[in-house]
Design an enzyme around this catalytic site. Sequence first.
Site, PDB file in Angstrom:
ATOM      1  CE1 TYR A 151    -111.330  46.503 -18.124  1.00 50.99           C
ATOM      2  CE2 TYR A 151    -111.986  48.319 -16.717  1.00 50.99           C
ATOM      3  CZ  TYR A 151    -112.016  47.679 -17.936  1.00 50.99           C
ATOM      4  OH  TYR A 151    -112.743  48.237 -18.966  1.00 50.99           O
ATOM      5  CE  LYS A 210    -109.480  48.672 -20.300  1.00 45.23           C
ATOM      6  NZ  LYS A 210    -109.430  48.432 -21.745  1.00 45.23           N
TER       7      LYS A 210
HETATM    8  P1  NAP Z   1    -117.464  43.404 -24.801  1.00 45.78           P
HETATM    9  O1  NAP Z   1    -118.861  43.639 -25.220  1.00 45.78           O
HETATM   10  O2  NAP Z   1    -117.157  42.279 -23.867  1.00 45.78           O
HETATM   11  O3  NAP Z   1    -116.566  43.274 -26.120  1.00 45.78           O
HETATM   12  C1  NAP Z   1    -115.204  43.012 -26.048  1.00 45.78           C
HETATM   13  C2  NAP Z   1    -114.806  42.273 -27.289  1.00 45.78           C
HETATM   14  O4  NAP Z   1    -113.394  41.978 -27.183  1.00 45.78           O
HETATM   15  C3  NAP Z   1    -115.540  40.935 -27.417  1.00 45.78           C
HETATM   16  O5  NAP Z   1    -116.023  40.763 -28.723  1.00 45.78           O
HETATM   17  C4  NAP Z   1    -114.460  39.925 -27.076  1.00 45.78           C
HETATM   18  O6  NAP Z   1    -114.562  38.691 -27.752  1.00 45.78           O
HETATM   19  C5  NAP Z   1    -113.210  40.636 -27.572  1.00 45.78           C
HETATM   20  N1  NAP Z   1    -112.021  40.029 -26.992  1.00 45.78           N
HETATM   21  C6  NAP Z   1    -111.804  39.632 -25.726  1.00 45.78           C
HETATM   22  N2  NAP Z   1    -110.591  39.073 -25.606  1.00 45.78           N
HETATM   23  C7  NAP Z   1    -110.022  39.126 -26.838  1.00 45.78           C
HETATM   24  C8  NAP Z   1    -108.791  38.689 -27.385  1.00 45.78           C
HETATM   25  N3  NAP Z   1    -107.877  38.066 -26.613  1.00 45.78           N
HETATM   26  N4  NAP Z   1    -108.544  38.903 -28.692  1.00 45.78           N
HETATM   27  C9  NAP Z   1    -109.463  39.499 -29.479  1.00 45.78           C
HETATM   28  N5  NAP Z   1    -110.659  39.916 -29.043  1.00 45.78           N
HETATM   29  C10 NAP Z   1    -110.929  39.730 -27.737  1.00 45.78           C
HETATM   30  O7  NAP Z   1    -116.847  44.689 -24.079  1.00 45.78           O
HETATM   31  P2  NAP Z   1    -117.018  46.258 -24.378  1.00 45.78           P
HETATM   32  O8  NAP Z   1    -117.789  46.811 -23.261  1.00 45.78           O
HETATM   33  O9  NAP Z   1    -117.441  46.482 -25.777  1.00 45.78           O
HETATM   34  O10 NAP Z   1    -115.496  46.716 -24.167  1.00 45.78           O
HETATM   35  C11 NAP Z   1    -114.679  47.214 -25.214  1.00 45.78           C
HETATM   36  C12 NAP Z   1    -113.516  47.970 -24.586  1.00 45.78           C
HETATM   37  O11 NAP Z   1    -114.017  49.058 -23.798  1.00 45.78           O
HETATM   38  C13 NAP Z   1    -112.684  47.116 -23.629  1.00 45.78           C
HETATM   39  O12 NAP Z   1    -111.327  47.455 -23.759  1.00 45.78           O
HETATM   40  C14 NAP Z   1    -113.199  47.519 -22.273  1.00 45.78           C
HETATM   41  O13 NAP Z   1    -112.233  47.315 -21.262  1.00 45.78           O
HETATM   42  C15 NAP Z   1    -113.468  49.002 -22.510  1.00 45.78           C
HETATM   43  N6  NAP Z   1    -114.377  49.587 -21.535  1.00 45.78           N
HETATM   44  C16 NAP Z   1    -115.688  49.175 -21.446  1.00 45.78           C
HETATM   45  C17 NAP Z   1    -116.516  49.776 -20.505  1.00 45.78           C
HETATM   46  C18 NAP Z   1    -117.965  49.400 -20.351  1.00 45.78           C
HETATM   47  O14 NAP Z   1    -118.616  49.936 -19.444  1.00 45.78           O
HETATM   48  N7  NAP Z   1    -118.519  48.527 -21.174  1.00 45.78           N
HETATM   49  C19 NAP Z   1    -116.015  50.757 -19.653  1.00 45.78           C
HETATM   50  C20 NAP Z   1    -114.692  51.144 -19.759  1.00 45.78           C
HETATM   51  C21 NAP Z   1    -113.883  50.554 -20.724  1.00 45.78           C
HETATM   52  P3  NAP Z   1    -115.482  37.486 -27.179  1.00 45.78           P
HETATM   53  O15 NAP Z   1    -116.859  37.876 -27.564  1.00 45.78           O
HETATM   54  O16 NAP Z   1    -114.986  36.287 -27.901  1.00 45.78           O
HETATM   55  O17 NAP Z   1    -115.249  37.453 -25.701  1.00 45.78           O
END
Ligand code: NAP
Length: 246
Positions: A155, A159
Site C-alpha cells: 500500500y 501510494k
Molecule cells: P472504502 O470505504 O473501502 O471505499 C473504497 C471504495 O473503492 C469502495 O466503494 C470500493 O468498492 C471501491 N473500489 C475498490 N476497488 C475498486 C475498483 N477496482 N474499481 C472501482 N472501485 C473500487 O475506503 P475509503 O477509506 O473510503 O478509501 C478511499 C481512498 O482513501 C482509498 O484510495 C484509500 O486508500 C484512501 N485512504 C483511506 C484512508 C482511511 O483511513 N480510510 C487513509 C488513507 C488513504 P467495494 O465497496 O465494491 O469494495
Amino acid sequence: MGSLIDRVGIVTGSGRGIGKAIAEAMLHEGAKVVISDMNEELVKQTADELKQKGGQVLGLVCNVTVTESIEKMVETVVNSWGRIDILVNNAGITRDALFMRMTEEQWQAVIDTNLSSAFKVTKPVVKVMSKQREGRIINIASTSGVHGNFGQANYAAAKAGLVGFTKTIALEYASRNITCNAVAPGFIDTAMTQALSQDVVTKILDKVPLGRMGTPDDIAKAVLFFAGPGAYVTGQVLEVNGGLYT
Ligand code: NAP
C-alpha cells in the site's frame, strides 16, 4: 453552494466512504457528479441518495483496474455532459501483511487498484481535459505513502507511486491549464479502518496529536480546495492527518 457550478466531476470508488463524501461535497458546490464504483447495487443506492438531495448525479459502474470499463465510463460521461472538469482518483484497497508474510497476490492487487488504476483512468480523462484546456486532477494518496507503515509495504509503495505520478502529470499538463495534486489522508473513519481491532485503533489514536480519527468530510474539504477554479497550485501533496506523521 457555488464554487463548482456546472463543473463535471468523476469520483472513482464513490459508492461509499471518502469517495462518497467527496462526491457529496462537490454536488453541494454545484458540480454535476459521476458516482462510479465496482458494485452495481452500491452505485445505484448512493446515486439515488444523492439525487434526492437535489444534485445532478450519474451513477456508473466502473472497475478501475479494467481499461474497457474505464473507457465505457468516460465515453458515457462525455456523451451525457459534454466535458470533464474534475477527476478524483479515489478507489483503493488494502491487503495488509508484514512483508515477511506478504504474498505476490496481495502485492499485485494493491498496486493494480491503487496505482495502475490512476494511470488507466487519467489517460482518457486527460485527453478530454486537454481539448478543453482546463482540468483538475486530484489523487487520493495516504500518509503511509509518504512515511511508510508497518504491514503496508504494498500500500505504501502504491501510494508513494501515486505521489510521483501526481508531480509528473502536474509538470506535463501545466501548459494545458490542468492541475494535478494529491491529498494524503491519515487515519479516517471508513469501512477500510473499521476492520481494525480496537487495540490497533487505540494505538494509532495515541499518535494523532489532534486526538481523533479524521472523517470523510475532512478529506472532502481538502479535495474541494484543489478542485476549485482559483487554486494556483499544482504538484502538491496535502497531508490531512490530524498531525499523524509516523
Ligand atoms: P472504502 O470505504 O473501502 O471505499 C473504497 C471504495 O473503492 C469502495 O466503494 C470500493 O468498492 C471501491 N473500489 C475498490 N476497488 C475498486 C475498483 N477496482 N474499481 C472501482 N472501485 C473500487 O475506503 P475509503 O477509506 O473510503 O478509501 C478511499 C481512498 O482513501 C482509498 O484510495 C484509500 O486508500 C484512501 N485512504 C483511506 C484512508 C482511511 O483511513 N480510510 C487513509 C488513507 C488513504 P467495494 O465497496 O465494491 O469494495
